[in-house]
Design an enzyme around this catalytic site. Structure first.
Site, mmCIF file in Angstrom:
data_model
loop_
_atom_site.group_PDB
_atom_site.id
_atom_site.type_symbol
_atom_site.label_atom_id
_atom_site.label_comp_id
_atom_site.label_asym_id
_atom_site.label_seq_id
_atom_site.Cartn_x
_atom_site.Cartn_y
_atom_site.Cartn_z
ATOM 1 N N HIS A 20 -29.390 -5.501 29.126
ATOM 2 C CA HIS A 20 -29.745 -6.783 29.760
ATOM 3 C C HIS A 20 -30.832 -6.502 30.790
ATOM 4 O O HIS A 20 -30.606 -5.767 31.747
ATOM 5 C CB HIS A 20 -28.520 -7.416 30.431
ATOM 6 C CG HIS A 20 -27.441 -7.789 29.457
ATOM 7 N ND1 HIS A 20 -27.417 -9.000 28.788
ATOM 8 C CD2 HIS A 20 -26.357 -7.103 29.010
ATOM 9 C CE1 HIS A 20 -26.348 -9.053 27.988
ATOM 10 N NE2 HIS A 20 -25.694 -7.912 28.100
ATOM 11 N N HIS A 139 -20.819 -10.438 20.077
ATOM 12 C CA HIS A 139 -19.962 -10.210 21.245
ATOM 13 C C HIS A 139 -18.614 -10.826 20.866
ATOM 14 O O HIS A 139 -18.453 -12.036 20.911
ATOM 15 C CB HIS A 139 -20.596 -10.898 22.462
ATOM 16 C CG HIS A 139 -19.722 -11.016 23.662
ATOM 17 N ND1 HIS A 139 -19.906 -10.265 24.799
ATOM 18 C CD2 HIS A 139 -18.653 -11.809 23.922
ATOM 19 C CE1 HIS A 139 -18.999 -10.589 25.701
ATOM 20 N NE2 HIS A 139 -18.227 -11.524 25.195
ATOM 21 N N HIS A 192 -20.089 -3.606 21.836
ATOM 22 C CA HIS A 192 -19.091 -3.047 22.749
ATOM 23 C C HIS A 192 -17.622 -3.141 22.280
ATOM 24 O O HIS A 192 -16.797 -3.793 22.909
ATOM 25 C CB HIS A 192 -19.217 -3.634 24.161
ATOM 26 C CG HIS A 192 -19.470 -5.122 24.233
ATOM 27 N ND1 HIS A 192 -18.675 -6.050 23.613
ATOM 28 C CD2 HIS A 192 -20.436 -5.814 24.871
ATOM 29 C CE1 HIS A 192 -19.153 -7.254 23.871
ATOM 30 N NE2 HIS A 192 -20.219 -7.147 24.619
ATOM 31 N N ASP A 265 -24.863 -1.677 27.287
ATOM 32 C CA ASP A 265 -24.529 -2.978 27.896
ATOM 33 C C ASP A 265 -24.919 -2.982 29.386
ATOM 34 O O ASP A 265 -24.244 -3.575 30.226
ATOM 35 C CB ASP A 265 -23.053 -3.348 27.720
ATOM 36 C CG ASP A 265 -22.825 -4.859 27.870
ATOM 37 O OD1 ASP A 265 -23.798 -5.611 28.061
ATOM 38 O OD2 ASP A 265 -21.648 -5.281 27.812
HETATM 39 O O1 DOR Z 1 -20.093 -7.501 31.262
HETATM 40 C C1 DOR Z 1 -20.910 -8.188 30.673
HETATM 41 N N1 DOR Z 1 -22.068 -8.523 31.259
HETATM 42 N N2 DOR Z 1 -20.635 -8.610 29.460
HETATM 43 C C2 DOR Z 1 -21.418 -9.505 28.826
HETATM 44 O O2 DOR Z 1 -21.100 -9.872 27.728
HETATM 45 C C3 DOR Z 1 -22.608 -10.056 29.487
HETATM 46 C C4 DOR Z 1 -23.111 -9.127 30.507
HETATM 47 C C5 DOR Z 1 -24.097 -9.765 31.431
HETATM 48 O O3 DOR Z 1 -25.055 -10.387 30.952
HETATM 49 O O4 DOR Z 1 -23.946 -9.625 32.646
HETATM 50 ZN ZN ZN Z 2 -21.175 -8.751 25.457
HETATM 51 ZN ZN ZN Z 3 -24.029 -7.468 26.957
#
Ligand code: DOR
Ligand code: ZN
Ligand code: ZN
Length: 396
Positions: A20, A139, A192, A265
């Site tokens: 991300h 997801h 994940h 992730d």
């Molecule tokens: O822990 C997470 N953070 N899981 C997700 O699916 C999204 C991600 C985020 O964008 O912060």
């Molecule tokens: Zn996710």
């Molecule tokens: Zn993610």
């Protein structure tokens, strides 16, 4: 420029299928530039930037912007992930074809952060993706089982009074998607994987010849829900940290190839979104600069993988899964190489504030971790060396 590789381990550049980067929308927590620096320092030569930005990457306007900005920065190949549905977890498929045909040539789609929940929509997405030869990454979270959930459902959550996120929320979607992929003759990738039950479903699906692949995060390999005593929001993540038995099953499955690869992730969050009450904090943790060390600690040191296996799970398999011909392989004589040089004997102490990401939310704060990236090379050019990024923004 010369590199002294004596005593080092040379690996193909790492490929992260799940990052991300927060641009556009949350540039106060990470930008394509700072995230690219973290990636290069972590040994990565390719990262897949998830679609849950603001605006959501559900059009070629956004995916092409991410791609171009990544090229401008020049530290790592940034491949934008397109959204499967309009607006993430929407009721309409996004224009996957337009994104795939754009400058970014998007090859992976995901509503990560949310689940593609409607089975008919998922079925259509799989058919559409098959016709375009692109990958859907899911997801796996049944939202009707995780409403208000804060932590893995189990003895720890009960003791701490935290609402539980049951294994079934993940496993029921994995099971469903295995069957949908089988019947559509489609490929599906599970983001994940976090439970022993998911591992068993994947084992079964692969034995049937179903085209399913799956990733596991470094934090689900190393950490478990015993970390939640103290309610430190840095440990809040989706899917949640599970039980020790799950981490054991995940490690074994990664060694066996039932889990294909490691994906970070990497999820940067502002300090104000990770402080105070556990219930109010956002889920997610940084991962790019600590992934190699966590894989060494959980897989190499205990003898579950050798260095060849580390190359497989961090580079070769992820490159194969998305079809990146120039990534994930060792040197081909005469071609510019994507490489990481690793000092296997280094030990370092993690300091969130010293990581290249704008955000500091690392669950490994003050931990001593083994192995360190000495240098990263993208197409034969050094992008990071001795913990510092080499400025490539002039773009040769
Ligand atoms: O822990 C997470 N953070 N899981 C997700 O699916 C999204 C991600 C985020 O964008 O912060
Ligand atoms: Zn996710
Ligand atoms: Zn993610």
């Amino acid at each position: 420029e010369r590199l002294d590789a004596a005593g080092g381990i040379l690996l193909p550049g790492f490929v992260d299928l799940h990052t991300h980067l927060r641009e556009p929308g949350r540039e106060d927590t990470e930008t394509i530039e700072t995230g690219s620096a973290a990636a290069a320092l972590g040994g990565y030569t390719a990262v897949f930037a998830m679609a849950n930005t603001d605006p959501v990457a559900d059009t070629a306007v956004v995916t092409d912007h991410v791609w171009r900005r990544g090229r401008e920065v020049g530290l790592v190949d940034v491949y934008p992930v397109g959204a499967v549905t309009v607006g993430l977890a929407g009721t309409k498929l996004a224009e996957l074809g337009t994104m795939a045909a754009g400058a970014a040539a998007v090859r992976m789609f995901s509503d990560d952060g949310k689940c593609v929940h409607d089975p008919l929509l998922m079925r259509r997405a799989l058919e559409y993706a098959t016709s375009l030869n692109v990958l859907i990454a899911q997801h796996a979270e049944e939202p009707r089982l995780t409403e208000g959930a804060l932590a893995h459902e189990g003895p720890t959550a009960s003791r701490l009074g935290l609402t539980g996120w049951p294994r079934a929320a993940e496993e029921s979607i994995v099971a469903r998607d295995v069957i949908l992929a089988r019947d559509a003759g489609a490929r599906v990738h599970i983001c994940h994987a976090s439970t022993a039950g998911t591992v068993e479903l994947l084992r079964w699906a692969k034995a049937q010849g179903i085209a399913i692949t799956a990733e596991v995060t470094p934090h689900h390999l190393l950490l478990d829900d015993s970390r939640l005593v103290g309610y430190d929001p840095v440990n809040k993540v989706n899917p949640p940290l599970r039980e020790v038995g799950d981490t054991v099953a995940l490690r074994r499955a990664l060694a066996e190839g039932v889990l294909d690869c490691v994906a970070t992730d990497h999820a940067p969050h502002a300090a104000q979104d990770k402080c105070c009450e556990f219930a109010l904090a956002r889920p997610g943790m940084l991962g790019l600069q600590t992934a190699l060390s966590v894989v060494v600690a959980t897989m190499l040191t205990p003898g579950l993988l050798d260095w060849r296996g580390v190359a497989r799970v961090l580079s070769e398999r992820p490159a194969q899964i998305v079809g990146l011909p120039d990534q994930g392989r060792p040197i081909v004589v005469g071609e510019p190489a994507n490489l990481v040089l690793v000092d296997p004997d280094a030990v370092w102490t993690v300091r969130g504030a010293e990581l290249a990401s704008i955000a500091d939310n690392t669950p490994y704060e003050s931990m001593e971790l083994p192995a360190q990236v000495t240098a990263t090379l993208l197409r034969g050019r050094i992008t990071a060396r001795d913990g510092k990024v080499v400025d490539r923004s002039w773009n040769d």
